[in-house]
Design a protein around this motif. Structure first.
Motif, PDB file in Angstrom:
ATOM      1  N   ALA A 117      54.852  44.316  43.909  1.00  0.00           N
ATOM      2  CA  ALA A 117      55.126  45.305  44.956  1.00  0.00           C
ATOM      3  C   ALA A 117      54.312  45.084  46.219  1.00  0.00           C
ATOM      4  O   ALA A 117      54.678  45.579  47.289  1.00  0.00           O
ATOM      5  N   THR A 118      53.206  44.326  46.116  1.00  0.00           N
ATOM      6  CA  THR A 118      52.270  44.238  47.254  1.00  0.00           C
ATOM      7  C   THR A 118      51.839  42.823  47.593  1.00  0.00           C
ATOM      8  O   THR A 118      50.914  42.635  48.379  1.00  0.00           O
ATOM      9  N   HIS A 119      52.486  41.805  47.027  1.00  0.00           N
ATOM     10  CA  HIS A 119      51.988  40.432  47.199  1.00  0.00           C
ATOM     11  C   HIS A 119      52.020  39.968  48.652  1.00  0.00           C
ATOM     12  O   HIS A 119      51.264  39.070  49.040  1.00  0.00           O
ATOM     13  N   ASP A 120      52.884  40.558  49.461  1.00  0.00           N
ATOM     14  CA  ASP A 120      52.909  40.173  50.867  1.00  0.00           C
ATOM     15  C   ASP A 120      51.736  40.787  51.642  1.00  0.00           C
ATOM     16  O   ASP A 120      51.417  40.351  52.753  1.00  0.00           O
ATOM     17  N   GLN A 121      51.079  41.786  51.058  1.00  0.00           N
ATOM     18  CA  GLN A 121      49.912  42.405  51.683  1.00  0.00           C
ATOM     19  C   GLN A 121      48.598  41.842  51.138  1.00  0.00           C
ATOM     20  O   GLN A 121      47.620  41.725  51.870  1.00  0.00           O
ATOM     21  N   PHE A 122      48.599  41.511  49.842  1.00  0.00           N
ATOM     22  CA  PHE A 122      47.377  41.042  49.180  1.00  0.00           C
ATOM     23  C   PHE A 122      47.710  39.761  48.410  1.00  0.00           C
ATOM     24  O   PHE A 122      48.347  39.817  47.364  1.00  0.00           O
ATOM     25  N   GLU A 123      47.279  38.638  48.945  1.00  0.00           N
ATOM     26  CA  GLU A 123      47.653  37.365  48.338  1.00  0.00           C
ATOM     27  C   GLU A 123      46.895  37.073  47.054  1.00  0.00           C
ATOM     28  O   GLU A 123      47.424  36.452  46.137  1.00  0.00           O
ATOM     29  N   THR A 124      45.627  37.484  46.976  1.00  0.00           N
ATOM     30  CA  THR A 124      44.828  37.191  45.798  1.00  0.00           C
ATOM     31  C   THR A 124      44.294  38.475  45.176  1.00  0.00           C
ATOM     32  O   THR A 124      44.142  39.501  45.851  1.00  0.00           O
ATOM     33  N   LEU A 125      44.013  38.395  43.893  1.00  0.00           N
ATOM     34  CA  LEU A 125      43.506  39.519  43.124  1.00  0.00           C
ATOM     35  C   LEU A 125      42.129  39.159  42.568  1.00  0.00           C
ATOM     36  O   LEU A 125      41.721  37.997  42.596  1.00  0.00           O
ATOM     37  N   GLU A 126      41.439  40.160  42.046  1.00  0.00           N
ATOM     38  CA  GLU A 126      40.148  39.894  41.418  1.00  0.00           C
ATOM     39  C   GLU A 126      40.071  40.618  40.087  1.00  0.00           C
ATOM     40  O   GLU A 126      40.564  41.741  39.939  1.00  0.00           O
ATOM     41  N   TYR A 127      39.439  39.947  39.121  1.00  0.00           N
ATOM     42  CA  TYR A 127      39.227  40.521  37.800  1.00  0.00           C
ATOM     43  C   TYR A 127      37.736  40.513  37.514  1.00  0.00           C
ATOM     44  O   TYR A 127      37.050  39.508  37.757  1.00  0.00           O
ATOM     45  N   ALA A 128      37.248  41.616  36.991  1.00  0.00           N
ATOM     46  CA  ALA A 128      35.867  41.713  36.535  1.00  0.00           C
ATOM     47  C   ALA A 128      35.890  42.228  35.108  1.00  0.00           C
ATOM     48  O   ALA A 128      36.434  43.311  34.847  1.00  0.00           O
ATOM     49  N   GLY A 129      35.323  41.447  34.203  1.00  0.00           N
ATOM     50  CA  GLY A 129      35.333  41.883  32.824  1.00  0.00           C
ATOM     51  C   GLY A 129      34.872  40.801  31.874  1.00  0.00           C
ATOM     52  O   GLY A 129      34.482  39.693  32.280  1.00  0.00           O
ATOM     53  N   SER A 130      34.964  41.116  30.594  1.00  0.00           N
ATOM     54  CA  SER A 130      34.418  40.233  29.570  1.00  0.00           C
ATOM     55  C   SER A 130      35.353  39.103  29.165  1.00  0.00           C
ATOM     56  O   SER A 130      34.978  38.254  28.360  1.00  0.00           O
ATOM     57  N   ARG A 131      36.564  39.088  29.711  1.00  0.00           N
ATOM     58  CA  ARG A 131      37.520  38.021  29.395  1.00  0.00           C
ATOM     59  C   ARG A 131      37.771  37.132  30.618  1.00  0.00           C
ATOM     60  O   ARG A 131      38.878  36.639  30.823  1.00  0.00           O
ATOM     61  N   ALA A 132      36.742  36.911  31.416  1.00  0.00           N
ATOM     62  CA  ALA A 132      36.911  36.172  32.668  1.00  0.00           C
ATOM     63  C   ALA A 132      37.473  34.774  32.433  1.00  0.00           C
ATOM     64  O   ALA A 132      38.373  34.321  33.155  1.00  0.00           O
ATOM     65  N   ASN A 133      36.975  34.062  31.432  1.00  0.00           N
ATOM     66  CA  ASN A 133      37.437  32.689  31.192  1.00  0.00           C
ATOM     67  C   ASN A 133      38.908  32.649  30.804  1.00  0.00           C
ATOM     68  O   ASN A 133      39.635  31.717  31.169  1.00  0.00           O
ATOM     69  N   LEU A 134      39.346  33.670  30.081  1.00  0.00           N
ATOM     70  CA  LEU A 134      40.750  33.733  29.691  1.00  0.00           C
ATOM     71  C   LEU A 134      41.626  34.097  30.883  1.00  0.00           C
ATOM     72  O   LEU A 134      42.649  33.441  31.141  1.00  0.00           O
ATOM     73  N   ILE A 135      41.253  35.126  31.639  1.00  0.00           N
ATOM     74  CA  ILE A 135      42.064  35.574  32.771  1.00  0.00           C
ATOM     75  C   ILE A 135      42.157  34.488  33.841  1.00  0.00           C
ATOM     76  O   ILE A 135      43.151  34.416  34.579  1.00  0.00           O
ATOM     77  N   ALA A 136      41.165  33.616  33.913  1.00  0.00           N
ATOM     78  CA  ALA A 136      41.219  32.509  34.868  1.00  0.00           C
ATOM     79  C   ALA A 136      42.386  31.565  34.581  1.00  0.00           C
ATOM     80  O   ALA A 136      42.826  30.837  35.474  1.00  0.00           O
ATOM     81  N   ARG A 137      42.913  31.583  33.361  1.00  0.00           N
ATOM     82  CA  ARG A 137      44.056  30.729  33.003  1.00  0.00           C
ATOM     83  C   ARG A 137      45.389  31.437  33.219  1.00  0.00           C
ATOM     84  O   ARG A 137      46.449  30.873  32.920  1.00  0.00           O
TER      85      ARG A 137
END
Length: 358
Positions: free
Chosen positions: A77-97
């Motif tokens: 719904a918002t990718h044209d406004q926000f190109e990148t996202l951020e994740y903070a949490g204990s599964r960082a290595n997994l979410i990076a994939r």
């Protein structure tokens, strides 16, 4: 009224049924399959202006993975406004994939959203909340959106009042470095949050391997993933045992297999969300004893299920043994995952993988 007596074998993908055969669910207030859109909401403007953040909770891996469909909906719904996202949490290595355009940092919990404003709109991925949704196609048929990822996706669509692009299976995928599967390689996932209720059992997985190899000659390879801290022998029958690989390690492991058969658990969901470098995926068969299979599945055409009669009851009624406080043991063998014959699972799984037709 009586409960079905036999295990239910469910093929993944889109579900369109006659209206009189639909499970309990809430009717969408617009006919989505026919191109109608929800009424626009003011929240869409706020989300596009100040961003959004999804709290994925502190539950297990499976809840996290299926909850990512909510983040996918908001990104769509918002990718044209926000190109990148951020994740903070204990599964960082997994979410990076993950296929979402996300940067990661470590931390507690699981928060994923846009960069920036502290006034970002907040969304909670709570699996007990969104109901099965029914989309009226015509006078005779409805499309059933029962899989949890699509429930989240349509929940966001209605909350924002904007038509989102996915028609089904909206979950982001996890990238492997594997180009092609190894023929006749099958992985069994023996991890579970409830060994007493949700584990098919190592002996039964061994029986699955025997049925598969007896049905079709070839150079079979069987592997079994155990939970951390569990130390069975190095092999069980003809199965090699892999002791507690991490979720990140399992991505390439699953991608190298033609078929994954596993308990209703996070790693089985991860297998169904794994993609190879060419975009293909392994076929995955989840085994469901006490929770409704129709909900706790990704919705992918390659994610199938074999379920007990009790699991089928939970799917039809859109009920939850935890939320609704049902003691599944009251239903005796109808809720006992280990009561499902290995031959039933093996025959169905081989059909899903394309090794035989019936």
């Amino acid at each position: 009224m009586t409960l079905v007596e036999d295990p239910v074998c469910h093929r993944g993908g889109r579900s369109v049924v006659r209206r009189e055969q639909a499970p309990l669910g809430r009717l969408l207030p617009y006919r989505r399959a026919n191109g109608e859109t929800p009424p626009r909401r003011a929240r869409l403007d706020a989300v596009r202006e100040k961003g959004w953040r999804v709290d994925l909770g502190s539950r297990g891996l499976g809840d996290l993975l299926l909850g990512l469909a909510m983040a996918q909906a908001l990104h769509d719904a918002t990718h044209d406004q926000f190109e990148t996202l951020e994740y903070a949490g204990s599964r960082a290595n997994l979410i990076a994939r993950c296929t979402l355009p996300v940067t990661v940092t470590g931390g507690d919990g699981h928060q994923l959203g846009t960069h920036g404003s502290e006034d970002a709109s907040k969304f909670d991925a709570v699996p007990e909340s969104p109901p099965t949704l029914l989309d009226l196609i015509d006078a005779n048929f409805v499309e059933v959106h029962a899989a949890l990822p699509m429930r989240y996706y349509l929940d966001v669509e209605q909350s924002l009042g904007v038509r989102l692009p996915a028609s089904g299976d909206p979950s982001p995928r996890f990238r492997s470095s594997v180009a092609a599967p190894k023929p006749l390689h099958v992985i069994f996932v023996a991890t579970t949050s409830r060994p007493d209720r949700k584990d098919y059992g190592i002996d039964n997985f061994d029986a699955l391997a025997e049925h598969l190899s007896a049905r079709h000659p070839g150079a079979w390879r069987f592997s079994l993933v155990t939970p951390p801290g569990h130390q069975p022998p190095a092999s069980v029958g003809q199965i090699e045992v892999l002791h507690g690989p991490s979720a990140v390690e399992c991505i390439d492991l699953f991608a190298a297999a033609e078929l994954v058969i596993g308990n209703d658990t996070g790693l089985t969901h991860l297998a169904a969300l794994t993609i190879r470098t060419d975009g293909t995926q392994p076929h995955v068969v989840g085994l469901y004893g006490r929770h409704g299979y129709a909900k706790w599945i990704t919705g992918s055409a390659g994610h199938h299920a074999v379920a007990t009669p009790f699991s089928h009851l939970m799917s039809v009624a859109d009920a939850c043994p935890v939320r609704d406080r049902y003691d599944d043991t009251l239903w005796s063998t109808a809720s006992d995952l280990r009561a499902i014959p290995a031959k039933v699972i093996a025959d169905f799984a081989g059909q899903c993988a394309g090794w035989w037709t019936r």
